[in-house]
Design a protein around this motif. Sequence first.
Motif, PDB file in Angstrom:
ATOM      1  N   MET A  50    -127.183  42.319 102.924  1.00 57.28           N
ATOM      2  CA  MET A  50    -128.538  41.654 103.275  1.00 57.28           C
ATOM      3  C   MET A  50    -128.834  42.370 105.090  1.00 57.28           C
ATOM      4  O   MET A  50    -129.734  42.577 105.372  1.00 57.28           O
ATOM      5  CB  MET A  50    -128.439  40.243 103.572  1.00 57.28           C
ATOM      6  CG  MET A  50    -128.644  39.506 102.169  1.00 57.28           C
ATOM      7  SD  MET A  50    -128.336  37.895 102.078  1.00 57.28           S
ATOM      8  CE  MET A  50    -129.911  37.344 102.925  1.00 57.28           C
ATOM      9  N   ARG A  51    -127.751  42.392 105.802  1.00 58.41           N
ATOM     10  CA  ARG A  51    -127.869  42.609 107.048  1.00 58.41           C
ATOM     11  C   ARG A  51    -128.260  44.235 107.386  1.00 58.41           C
ATOM     12  O   ARG A  51    -128.707  44.755 107.985  1.00 58.41           O
ATOM     13  CB  ARG A  51    -126.662  42.291 108.062  1.00 58.41           C
ATOM     14  CG  ARG A  51    -126.439  40.922 108.076  1.00 58.41           C
ATOM     15  CD  ARG A  51    -125.285  40.405 109.138  1.00 58.41           C
ATOM     16  NE  ARG A  51    -124.839  41.192 109.998  1.00 58.41           N
ATOM     17  CZ  ARG A  51    -124.608  40.818 111.291  1.00 58.41           C
ATOM     18  NH1 ARG A  51    -125.027  39.621 111.350  1.00 58.41           N
ATOM     19  NH2 ARG A  51    -124.371  41.717 112.238  1.00 58.41           N
ATOM     20  N   ARG A  72    -130.375  45.779 105.619  1.00 53.45           N
ATOM     21  CA  ARG A  72    -131.782  45.819 105.151  1.00 53.45           C
ATOM     22  C   ARG A  72    -132.680  45.585 106.150  1.00 53.45           C
ATOM     23  O   ARG A  72    -132.247  44.435 107.281  1.00 53.45           O
ATOM     24  CB  ARG A  72    -132.104  45.015 103.936  1.00 53.45           C
ATOM     25  CG  ARG A  72    -131.501  46.034 102.797  1.00 53.45           C
ATOM     26  CD  ARG A  72    -132.223  45.400 101.370  1.00 53.45           C
ATOM     27  NE  ARG A  72    -132.088  43.945 101.510  1.00 53.45           N
ATOM     28  CZ  ARG A  72    -131.098  43.334 100.721  1.00 53.45           C
ATOM     29  NH1 ARG A  72    -129.901  43.976 100.417  1.00 53.45           N
ATOM     30  NH2 ARG A  72    -131.003  41.978 100.727  1.00 53.45           N
ATOM     31  N   GLU A  82    -137.998  43.560 104.198  1.00 50.10           N
ATOM     32  CA  GLU A  82    -137.382  43.811 103.133  1.00 50.10           C
ATOM     33  C   GLU A  82    -136.552  42.747 102.579  1.00 50.10           C
ATOM     34  O   GLU A  82    -136.847  42.493 101.363  1.00 50.10           O
ATOM     35  CB  GLU A  82    -136.721  45.197 103.090  1.00 50.10           C
ATOM     36  CG  GLU A  82    -137.380  46.293 103.610  1.00 50.10           C
ATOM     37  CD  GLU A  82    -136.356  47.577 103.650  1.00 50.10           C
ATOM     38  OE1 GLU A  82    -135.228  47.473 103.842  1.00 50.10           O
ATOM     39  OE2 GLU A  82    -136.818  48.747 103.891  1.00 50.10           O
ATOM     40  N   ARG A  83    -135.554  42.151 103.533  1.00 49.45           N
ATOM     41  CA  ARG A  83    -135.057  40.892 103.097  1.00 49.45           C
ATOM     42  C   ARG A  83    -135.848  39.962 102.449  1.00 49.45           C
ATOM     43  O   ARG A  83    -135.585  39.243 101.551  1.00 49.45           O
ATOM     44  CB  ARG A  83    -133.858  40.567 104.233  1.00 49.45           C
ATOM     45  CG  ARG A  83    -132.954  39.813 103.639  1.00 49.45           C
ATOM     46  CD  ARG A  83    -131.968  39.621 104.944  1.00 49.45           C
ATOM     47  NE  ARG A  83    -132.393  38.922 105.989  1.00 49.45           N
ATOM     48  CZ  ARG A  83    -132.417  39.643 107.030  1.00 49.45           C
ATOM     49  NH1 ARG A  83    -131.747  40.822 107.115  1.00 49.45           N
ATOM     50  NH2 ARG A  83    -132.890  39.162 108.152  1.00 49.45           N
ATOM     51  N   GLU A 130    -137.383  40.402  99.213  1.00 52.03           N
ATOM     52  CA  GLU A 130    -136.603  40.129  98.131  1.00 52.03           C
ATOM     53  C   GLU A 130    -136.298  38.740  97.821  1.00 52.03           C
ATOM     54  O   GLU A 130    -136.312  38.028  96.667  1.00 52.03           O
ATOM     55  CB  GLU A 130    -135.257  41.164  98.645  1.00 52.03           C
ATOM     56  CG  GLU A 130    -134.239  40.891  97.239  1.00 52.03           C
ATOM     57  CD  GLU A 130    -133.048  41.497  97.567  1.00 52.03           C
ATOM     58  OE1 GLU A 130    -131.766  40.999  97.151  1.00 52.03           O
ATOM     59  OE2 GLU A 130    -132.950  42.550  98.159  1.00 52.03           O
ATOM     60  N   GLU A 131    -136.159  37.970  99.069  1.00 49.84           N
ATOM     61  CA  GLU A 131    -135.748  36.731  99.100  1.00 49.84           C
ATOM     62  C   GLU A 131    -137.033  35.826  98.296  1.00 49.84           C
ATOM     63  O   GLU A 131    -136.749  35.026  97.271  1.00 49.84           O
ATOM     64  CB  GLU A 131    -135.415  36.026 100.192  1.00 49.84           C
ATOM     65  CG  GLU A 131    -134.054  36.425 100.627  1.00 49.84           C
ATOM     66  CD  GLU A 131    -133.701  35.958 102.370  1.00 49.84           C
ATOM     67  OE1 GLU A 131    -134.757  35.449 102.993  1.00 49.84           O
ATOM     68  OE2 GLU A 131    -132.693  36.343 102.622  1.00 49.84           O
TER      69      GLU A 131
END
Length: 88
Positions: A56-57, A59, A63-64, A67-68
């Motif tokens: 995750m870090r 990205r 973007e994260r 996605e979440e």
Amino acid sequence: MSDNGGVAADQLRALIERVERLEEEKKVIADDIKDVYAEAKGNGFDVKVIRKIVSMRKRKPHEREEEEAILDLYLHALGMAGPVMDEA
């Protein structure tokens, strides 16, 4: 530099040897990473979660977040997430 059939053999050999050295360095680094994960596990941390955090870090925040949001939407659609709580 020798020229066999239009190929600069010395330059080609040097490039291949550089790639081989880098591949070996990559293997050493991969082994070091494996050792860090083993240390984390030995200290009681969940390695699967740590791997997810590292991923995750890498990205960008937007973007994260995207996605979440999609993951949350899909989980709700499948009935796998609790009801959405209204903020007070």
